[in-house]
Design an enzyme around this catalytic site. Structure first.
Site, mmCIF file in Angstrom:
data_model
loop_
_atom_site.group_PDB
_atom_site.id
_atom_site.type_symbol
_atom_site.label_atom_id
_atom_site.label_comp_id
_atom_site.label_asym_id
_atom_site.label_seq_id
_atom_site.Cartn_x
_atom_site.Cartn_y
_atom_site.Cartn_z
ATOM 1 N N ASP A 245 -28.112 24.292 35.969
ATOM 2 C CA ASP A 245 -28.183 22.997 35.701
ATOM 3 C C ASP A 245 -26.857 22.553 34.839
ATOM 4 O O ASP A 245 -26.317 23.433 34.405
ATOM 5 C CB ASP A 245 -29.496 22.525 35.047
HETATM 6 C C1 GLC Z 1 -28.869 16.902 35.387
HETATM 7 C C2 GLC Z 1 -30.388 17.151 35.819
HETATM 8 C C3 GLC Z 1 -30.266 17.602 37.442
HETATM 9 C C4 GLC Z 1 -29.022 17.121 38.199
HETATM 10 C C5 GLC Z 1 -27.846 17.533 37.649
HETATM 11 C C6 GLC Z 1 -26.651 16.948 38.243
HETATM 12 O O1 GLC Z 1 -28.595 17.046 34.254
HETATM 13 O O2 GLC Z 1 -31.170 18.020 34.939
HETATM 14 O O3 GLC Z 1 -31.784 17.324 37.855
HETATM 15 O O4 GLC Z 1 -29.340 17.506 39.441
HETATM 16 O O5 GLC Z 1 -27.712 17.503 36.337
HETATM 17 O O6 GLC Z 1 -26.500 15.631 38.144
#
Ligand code: GLC
Length: 740
Positions: free
Chosen positions: A280
């Protein structure tokens, strides 16, 4: 005999060609790996976000093969910009490895569906798959290859802002709906121009964040991990999901992005997943904050060892993998394995054969057929919680009031960054179309958090002119979603005061709540003639609401998350354990917040009933249904057998409506304690007034199992209860045994 030989020959030829096809992708992967330098391999493990567009420094990174993926490259409609980046990668880098574009296409792209928690209340896997398919068509036409969805975390804590993105509290339902989203996003053929690679996230246990505080720590015993939090991710693997995303939280002390047990032992060892894992957003680097890594080098070591293939917007891999290999801390073979997974998905997506987007298919974006899907999803997502008979409304003079009655941006809900705000049809617009001069609108308060009452007078004037008040309250978009946890789950701002002022008018009142989570609003529901719950319904939320309010269609949504009476009850969910001192129904009737003399010594509160305000599976329609004649095909089944469970359901009302029949079981005794109920099946059935249907469920003994003392899946013989019901608290009960 001759025929059999011929068949055998055909099978061999078919098998050979299939093996040939599969071998082709693997051959290509290993051939390409052999040609790649270590730098180019590491480049594939890096996902960057081109914040400042096409600057020269960024172009050089692509040319040097130092970018495997772009996240949020450009805004929507900038597909040509994405093509420009791709042309550089394919035509100006040494090996021409295409980029894979990732983006959060969570519940629609420019046409926005209800937020996933709302979608889940449709209990309609087919419609949800259709919605994901629509989102994929729109996003792929705009040059996106990969969506960071479905989010299939389980949670039982409405304080957590990301409950909005879940399919609710139940592993079985989330498994079915999450798999439907994977199929919808990826389509029949992943190489198709309108297919998106899907991403099962956030792996794993993110929804168990302590206190519902986003990103917080989780303590999940392995049995609960395997029985509650892992099933939806396993279902995504079985549905062919191409990627996973490792979560922010630590799991029993080990952060998800450095967790070898979940990322390697389970995901790859037990489930044989052969796609790739993206971290993430900076979740790898945050392992330093967690106190799990001392520095960025250790971040790189623990992440690549545990099983993260690609780093989302971080620098650990770029800066330290080569050094770790040079120091013999990791082998280049390990890096090869991580890169091979990424290349495999790029080949399966067809990016090497068709790296560019030709702009075709863009006419589907916001097309009438897509808006129709969003409309249908919004209708089916709405949950009728109360109706004293006022609904459906006859045409009359209506005062439409509230901060969510005409707020397109809020109506789309969280993770709708590519949503076309201009395309959103609000309740005000939809009601205006139907009622013309008979509609009196006032927001009452501008935004859900406003505490000012300057707008009350206008609202009361509107109410004075009308026969009925339709009050649309709830949460503005920014109160749910990532990093938006709330310690209070009441209606924010001066909404309760606005409602109280309108109650004073004595006019009949329909309350609609548009939110990203379950809220507490008894003070309003007890005075309302009807309450409709509407998790941010998306682009077509207005027309869908009008269809329901004016009776074009009956509401049919059912809750997929238990509604607490008060935030103090959290966690409250239907599949709870019985405990040694379960509360008894006789103790019900406690006035909210008023401690009564302690009655039985059982597991409950002194100042609120132990039951939820509204249970899992609950929802009313404009009709009424009677369940009769529960039947089991036998009183017992073998441990590898199955049982047929049926019941008759009659529409005893005056309105055609959809019932969601739910199948629950209870394992009365086990080698470990078992939940008092578990959902094991559901069916949506449409019934006209007076019509009767028999619903049939096939219950397999295998589905009654759990992870035992040794954490292996086991089905134990013994006594079970079974229900076919209309929510987690009400249904026809039967019993059966499972025998060796
Ligand atoms: C964010 C979220 C995740 C998302 C990613 C890209 O922090 O936790 O769900 O897909 O970053 O935006």
């Amino acid at each position: 005999m001759k025929k059999t030989k011929h068949q055998a020959l055909c099978m061999l030829l078919l098998l050979g060609s299939l093996l040939q096809a599969e071998v082709t992708i693997e051959d290509k992967v290993s051939d390409l790996l052999d040609k790649m330098t270590l730098q180019e391999k590491i480049g594939q493990m890096i996902q960057r976000m081109p914040a400042s567009g096409m600057n020269s420094e960024f172009i050089d990174l692509i040319k040097s093969g130092s970018v495997g993926s772009l996240l949020n490259a450009g805004t929507n409609n900038q597909w040509q910009l994405r093509n420009q980046f791709q042309h550089i990668a394919v035509e100006q880098s040494r090996l021409g490895i295409p980029l894979i574009y990732g983006r959060d296409v969570i519940h629609g792209y420019q046409t926005i569906l209800p937020i996933p928690l709302g979608l889940s209340c449709t209990w309609n896997a087919e419609l949800i798959e259709k919605g994901a398919r629509m989102a994929a068509i729109e996003a792929a036409a705009d040059g996106i290859h990969w969506t960071f969805a479905p989010m299939i975390d389980i949670t039982r804590d409405p304080r957590w802002g990301r409950i909005a993105e879940t399919c609710g509290e139940d592993p079985y339902l989330t498994s079915i709906l999450g798999a439907a989203m994977v199929r919808g996003f990826q389509g029949e053929i992943l190489t198709a121009a309108d297919a998106l690679v899907a991403c099962a996230k956030h792996y794993v246990g993110y929804g168990a964040a302590e206190g519902g505080r986003d990103y917080n720590t989780t303590w999940i015993p392995e049995r609960q991990l395997r029985d509650v939090f892992l099933p939806s991710f396993h279902a995504a693997v079985m549905a062919g999901v191409g990627t996973f995303m490792s979560a922010f939280n630590d799991i029993n002390g080990v952060p998800a992005s450095g967790n070898e047990f979940t990322l390697s032992q389970i995901l790859r060892g037990e489930w044989k997943f052969d796609g790739f894992v993206v971290s993430d957003w900076a979740s790898m680097h945050q392992m330093i904050n967690h106190g799990f890594c001392q520095d960025e080098k250790e971040v790189a070591f623990k992440s690549v060892t545990a099983g993260v293939n690609m780093e989302m917007v971080g620098n650990a891999y770029e800066r330290h993998l080569e050094q770790l290999i040079a120091e013999g801390k990791i082998s280049e073979k390990l890096v090869d394995a991580r890169v091979a997974d990424i290349l495999r998905i790029k080949y399966r997506k067809g990016l090497f054969d068709r790296p560019y987007n030709d702009g075709r298919g863009r006419d589907a974006i916001l097309s009438s057929s897509h808006l129709q899907i969003a409309h249908q999803a919004a209708v089916q997502s709405a949950v009728l919680l109360k109706n004293d008979g006022i609904l459906p409304l006859k045409k009359c003079r209506i005062a439409l009031i509230g901060p969510l009655a005409d707020s397109p941006f809020d109506q789309m809900g969280c993770w709708s960054g590519d949503g076309a705000v201009s395309a959103v049809v609000t309740p005000k617009a939809a009601f205006g179309e139907r009622l013309g001069a008979n509609l009196y609108y006032a927001s009452g308060i501008k935004k859900s958090r406003d505490i000012g009452r300057e707008g009350f007078a206008e609202a009361l004037q509107a109410a004075a002119k009308a026969d009925v008040i339709v009050l649309v309250l709830g949460e503005e978009q920014s109160l749910s979603g990532e990093a938006h946890s709330r310690a209070f789950i009441n209606l924010p701002g001066a909404q309760n005061e606005l409602a109280a002022a309108l109650v004073e008018t004595g006019k009949p009142m329909v309350v609609v709540i548009m939110a990203g989570r379950p809220l507490t609003f008894q003070n309003i529901s007890e005075h309302a003639d009807a309450v409709l719950y509407y998790f941010h319904p998306g682009t077509m939320g207005g027309p869908a609401l009008a269809d329901i309010i004016f009776g074009d269609v009956s509401p049919c949504g059912r809750l997929t998350v238990s509604f607490p009476r008060t935030v103090g009850q959290i966690p409250i969910y239907y599949a709870h354990k019985n405990t040694g001192r379960p509360p008894v129904p006789q103790s019900l009737g406690i006035p909210m917040g008023t401690p009564v003399d302690p009655r039985e010594d059982t597991s409950k509160y002194m100042d609120v009933d132990y039951t939820p305000e509204y249970p899992f599976g609950y929802g009313l329609t404009y009709s009424s249904f009677v369940y009769e004649n529960l039947r089991l095909s036998a009183p017992a089944m073998k441990i590898d057998g199955e049982l047929i469970v049926t019941a008759e359901i009659t529409n005893t009302g005056q309105f055609p409506a959809t019932e969601v029949a739910q199948l629950y079981i209870r394992d009365l005794f086990g080698s470990v304690t078992r939940p008092v109920k578990e959902l094991k099946g559901f069916q949506r059935i449409n019934l006209n007034p007076g019509e009767k249907k028999r619903v049939t469920f096939v219950l397999k003994a295998h589905d009654l199992g759990f992870h035992g003392l040794d954490h292996h899946y086991v089905v134990e013989p013994g006594a079970f209860h079974v229900w076919i019901g209309w929510n987690a608290e009400q249904g026809l009960q039967g019993e059966f045994t499972v025998v060796e």
